[in-house]
Motif scaffolding. Structure first.
Motif, PDB file in Angstrom:
ATOM      1  N   TYR A 132     -47.737  49.532  42.287  1.00 25.91           N
ATOM      2  CA  TYR A 132     -47.185  48.680  41.218  1.00 25.91           C
ATOM      3  C   TYR A 132     -46.960  47.245  41.721  1.00 25.91           C
ATOM      4  N   LEU A 133     -46.439  47.161  42.945  1.00 24.28           N
ATOM      5  CA  LEU A 133     -46.221  45.845  43.520  1.00 24.28           C
ATOM      6  C   LEU A 133     -47.526  45.100  43.732  1.00 24.28           C
ATOM      7  N   LEU A 134     -48.553  45.815  44.178  1.00 28.13           N
ATOM      8  CA  LEU A 134     -49.849  45.183  44.378  1.00 28.13           C
ATOM      9  C   LEU A 134     -50.443  44.671  43.073  1.00 28.13           C
ATOM     10  N   VAL A 135     -50.254  45.446  42.031  1.00 28.90           N
ATOM     11  CA  VAL A 135     -50.820  45.058  40.735  1.00 28.90           C
ATOM     12  C   VAL A 135     -50.071  43.885  40.113  1.00 28.90           C
ATOM     13  N   CYS A 136     -48.750  43.874  40.257  1.00 32.33           N
ATOM     14  CA  CYS A 136     -47.931  42.867  39.580  1.00 32.33           C
ATOM     15  C   CYS A 136     -47.691  41.616  40.396  1.00 32.33           C
ATOM     16  N   VAL A 137     -47.546  41.787  41.678  1.00 30.92           N
ATOM     17  CA  VAL A 137     -47.146  40.656  42.510  1.00 30.92           C
ATOM     18  C   VAL A 137     -48.319  40.024  43.242  1.00 30.92           C
ATOM     19  N   ALA A 138     -49.266  40.822  43.672  1.00 30.73           N
ATOM     20  CA  ALA A 138     -50.379  40.290  44.476  1.00 30.73           C
ATOM     21  C   ALA A 138     -51.138  39.172  43.790  1.00 30.73           C
ATOM     22  N   PRO A 139     -51.425  39.229  42.486  1.00 31.64           N
ATOM     23  CA  PRO A 139     -52.180  38.127  41.873  1.00 31.64           C
ATOM     24  C   PRO A 139     -51.484  36.784  41.996  1.00 31.64           C
ATOM     25  N   SER A 140     -50.155  36.774  42.030  1.00 32.08           N
ATOM     26  CA  SER A 140     -49.449  35.505  42.136  1.00 32.08           C
ATOM     27  C   SER A 140     -49.647  34.860  43.500  1.00 32.08           C
ATOM     28  N   PHE A 141     -50.028  35.648  44.513  1.00 34.63           N
ATOM     29  CA  PHE A 141     -50.287  35.103  45.830  1.00 34.63           C
ATOM     30  C   PHE A 141     -51.767  34.824  46.034  1.00 34.63           C
ATOM     31  N   VAL A 142     -52.607  35.618  45.430  1.00 35.10           N
ATOM     32  CA  VAL A 142     -54.043  35.473  45.648  1.00 35.10           C
ATOM     33  C   VAL A 142     -54.643  34.488  44.670  1.00 35.10           C
ATOM     34  N   PHE A 143     -54.335  34.613  43.376  1.00 41.76           N
ATOM     35  CA  PHE A 143     -54.897  33.740  42.361  1.00 41.76           C
ATOM     36  C   PHE A 143     -53.787  32.836  41.821  1.00 41.76           C
ATOM     37  N   SER A 144     -53.572  31.690  42.476  1.00 43.59           N
ATOM     38  CA  SER A 144     -52.509  30.769  42.069  1.00 43.59           C
ATOM     39  C   SER A 144     -52.985  29.329  42.237  1.00 43.59           C
ATOM     40  N   ILE A 145     -52.375  28.443  41.498  1.00 42.08           N
ATOM     41  CA  ILE A 145     -52.677  27.007  41.564  1.00 42.08           C
ATOM     42  C   ILE A 145     -51.371  26.244  41.475  1.00 42.08           C
ATOM     43  N   LYS A 146     -51.297  25.108  42.154  1.00 40.24           N
ATOM     44  CA  LYS A 146     -50.090  24.292  42.150  1.00 40.24           C
ATOM     45  C   LYS A 146     -50.477  22.838  41.917  1.00 40.24           C
ATOM     46  N   VAL A 147     -49.835  22.203  40.940  1.00 34.89           N
ATOM     47  CA  VAL A 147     -50.111  20.806  40.571  1.00 34.89           C
ATOM     48  C   VAL A 147     -48.904  19.959  40.941  1.00 34.89           C
ATOM     49  N   ASN A 148     -49.153  18.777  41.498  1.00 35.32           N
ATOM     50  CA  ASN A 148     -48.088  17.865  41.928  1.00 35.32           C
ATOM     51  C   ASN A 148     -48.326  16.466  41.354  1.00 35.32           C
ATOM     52  N   THR A 149     -47.263  15.869  40.855  1.00 35.48           N
ATOM     53  CA  THR A 149     -47.276  14.477  40.402  1.00 35.48           C
ATOM     54  C   THR A 149     -45.979  13.809  40.830  1.00 35.48           C
ATOM     55  N   PRO A 150     -45.967  12.474  40.942  1.00 35.70           N
ATOM     56  CA  PRO A 150     -44.706  11.781  41.271  1.00 35.70           C
ATOM     57  C   PRO A 150     -43.684  11.988  40.159  1.00 35.70           C
ATOM     58  N   ALA A 151     -42.432  12.077  40.537  1.00 34.16           N
ATOM     59  CA  ALA A 151     -41.386  12.255  39.527  1.00 34.16           C
ATOM     60  C   ALA A 151     -41.266  11.024  38.642  1.00 34.16           C
ATOM     61  N   GLU A 152     -41.433   9.811  39.227  1.00 37.50           N
ATOM     62  CA  GLU A 152     -41.314   8.564  38.486  1.00 37.50           C
ATOM     63  C   GLU A 152     -42.378   7.579  38.944  1.00 37.50           C
ATOM     64  N   LEU A 153     -42.802   6.741  38.018  1.00 36.55           N
ATOM     65  CA  LEU A 153     -43.732   5.658  38.308  1.00 36.55           C
ATOM     66  C   LEU A 153     -43.243   4.402  37.598  1.00 36.55           C
ATOM     67  N   HIS A 154     -43.471   3.244  38.232  1.00 37.46           N
ATOM     68  CA  HIS A 154     -43.072   1.967  37.647  1.00 37.46           C
ATOM     69  C   HIS A 154     -44.285   1.038  37.597  1.00 37.46           C
ATOM     70  N   ALA A 155     -44.366   0.271  36.525  1.00 36.69           N
ATOM     71  CA  ALA A 155     -45.474  -0.659  36.350  1.00 36.69           C
ATOM     72  C   ALA A 155     -44.970  -1.911  35.655  1.00 36.69           C
ATOM     73  N   SER A 156     -45.701  -3.028  35.854  1.00 36.52           N
ATOM     74  CA  SER A 156     -45.387  -4.284  35.191  1.00 36.52           C
ATOM     75  C   SER A 156     -46.249  -4.429  33.948  1.00 36.52           C
ATOM     76  N   LYS A 157     -45.712  -5.075  32.947  1.00 37.37           N
ATOM     77  CA  LYS A 157     -46.450  -5.275  31.712  1.00 37.37           C
ATOM     78  C   LYS A 157     -47.736  -6.049  31.980  1.00 37.37           C
ATOM     79  N   GLY A 158     -48.842  -5.524  31.442  1.00 32.00           N
ATOM     80  CA  GLY A 158     -50.138  -6.147  31.642  1.00 32.00           C
ATOM     81  C   GLY A 158     -50.861  -5.709  32.900  1.00 32.00           C
ATOM     82  N   GLY A 159     -50.194  -4.914  33.747  1.00 35.71           N
ATOM     83  CA  GLY A 159     -50.810  -4.460  34.990  1.00 35.71           C
ATOM     84  C   GLY A 159     -51.509  -3.121  34.845  1.00 35.71           C
ATOM     85  N   THR A 160     -52.070  -2.653  35.954  1.00 37.18           N
ATOM     86  CA  THR A 160     -52.767  -1.368  36.007  1.00 37.18           C
ATOM     87  C   THR A 160     -51.973  -0.414  36.892  1.00 37.18           C
ATOM     88  N   VAL A 161     -51.744   0.787  36.404  1.00 42.29           N
ATOM     89  CA  VAL A 161     -50.978   1.779  37.148  1.00 42.29           C
ATOM     90  C   VAL A 161     -51.802   3.052  37.262  1.00 42.29           C
TER      91      VAL A 161
END
Length: 252
Positions: free
Chosen positions: A18-47
């Protein structure tokens, strides 16, 4: 006793499966996305809206990237960018012609650039990455963008340009004006010291000389240049006996 042990072993095997069926996929087939918590830009600029991901599976043509935006004032989230084998840029809306794909899926990069940022772009941006069979983990990540008015900054080069195009020409014009003010005065002084030979001054009119000057006889030229009234007066004085030594007769 043996039956009890066999029963416990069977129960352990079921739990492990049961553990292999339920828990193993979270370790084998997983993805993690990361982005900055905050970003700052000036008007008219490129960010750059940075987004990176890690996946247990190698990115394939089935991998997708979606960017969505939620206004700072609130409201529903709207997806404005999609990637699936190629980038699909916004065709309508506030991000039209203002998004550039900067990502590289093979390197785990799903970043985009926002051009000509405005105050209306303030809000929350969400990066979502899917890479089947990785369907577990943290496929979404959020970043808050804050756009502020552009600050006025003066660089040394800007100051040099201002000096070159404003201060120096102004100084040159000032010197020219001073020169023009001094030159007429100088010429006026010279005109006083160099009089014309035919100029008539006070004390020399009608042949009357200054006490310290020599007697100068009237000439035809002088008579010709006289006004009619002066000429008439001159002949009247000529007819009368001269009593002064200051008159000279013409010998024309």
């Amino acid at each position: 006793m043996r039956r009890l042990r066999r029963g416990n072993s069977a129960l352990n095997a079921v739990l492990l499966l049961y553990l292999l069926v339920c828990v193993a996929p979270s370790f084998v087939f997983s993805i993690k996305v990361n982005t900055p918590a905050e970003l700052h830009a000036s008007k008219g600029g490129t960010v750059t809206l940075s987004c990176t991901f890690t996946s247990t599976s190698r990115p394939t043509s089935k991998m997708t990237v979606d960017w969505s935006y939620t206004p700072q004032s609130g409201g529903p989230s709207q997806t404005f960018f999609h990637f699936s084998s190629k980038a699909f840029l916004p065709s309508v809306g506030q991000f039209l012609n203002r998004i550039q794909w900067q990502g590289s899926p093979s390197r785990g990069d799903a970043s985009i650039s926002l051009i000509n940022a405005t105050l209306n772009d303030n809000g929350t941006y969400t990066c979502s990455v899917r890479n089947p069979p990785d369907v577990h983990g943290s496929p979404n990540s959020h970043t808050v963008l804050t756009v502020t008015p552009k600050k006025l900054s003066i660089r040394f080069s800007d100051v040099a340009v201002l000096l070159g195009f404003i201060v120096l020409p102004s100084a040159l014009i000032t010197l020219i004006l001073i020169g023009r003010m001094l030159c007429p005065k100088k010429q006026h002084n010279q005109s006083k010291s160099h009089r014309s030979p035919i100029e008539v001054t006070e004390g020399e009119e009608y042949g009357i000389h200054q006490p310290d000057g020599k007697v100068k006889k009237a000439t035809c030229c002088n008579l010709y240049l006289m006004d009619s009234d002066d000429e008439y007066e001159y002949y009247n004085q000529k007819k009368r006996p001269s009593t002064d030594e200051g008159y000279a007769e013409s010998r024309c």
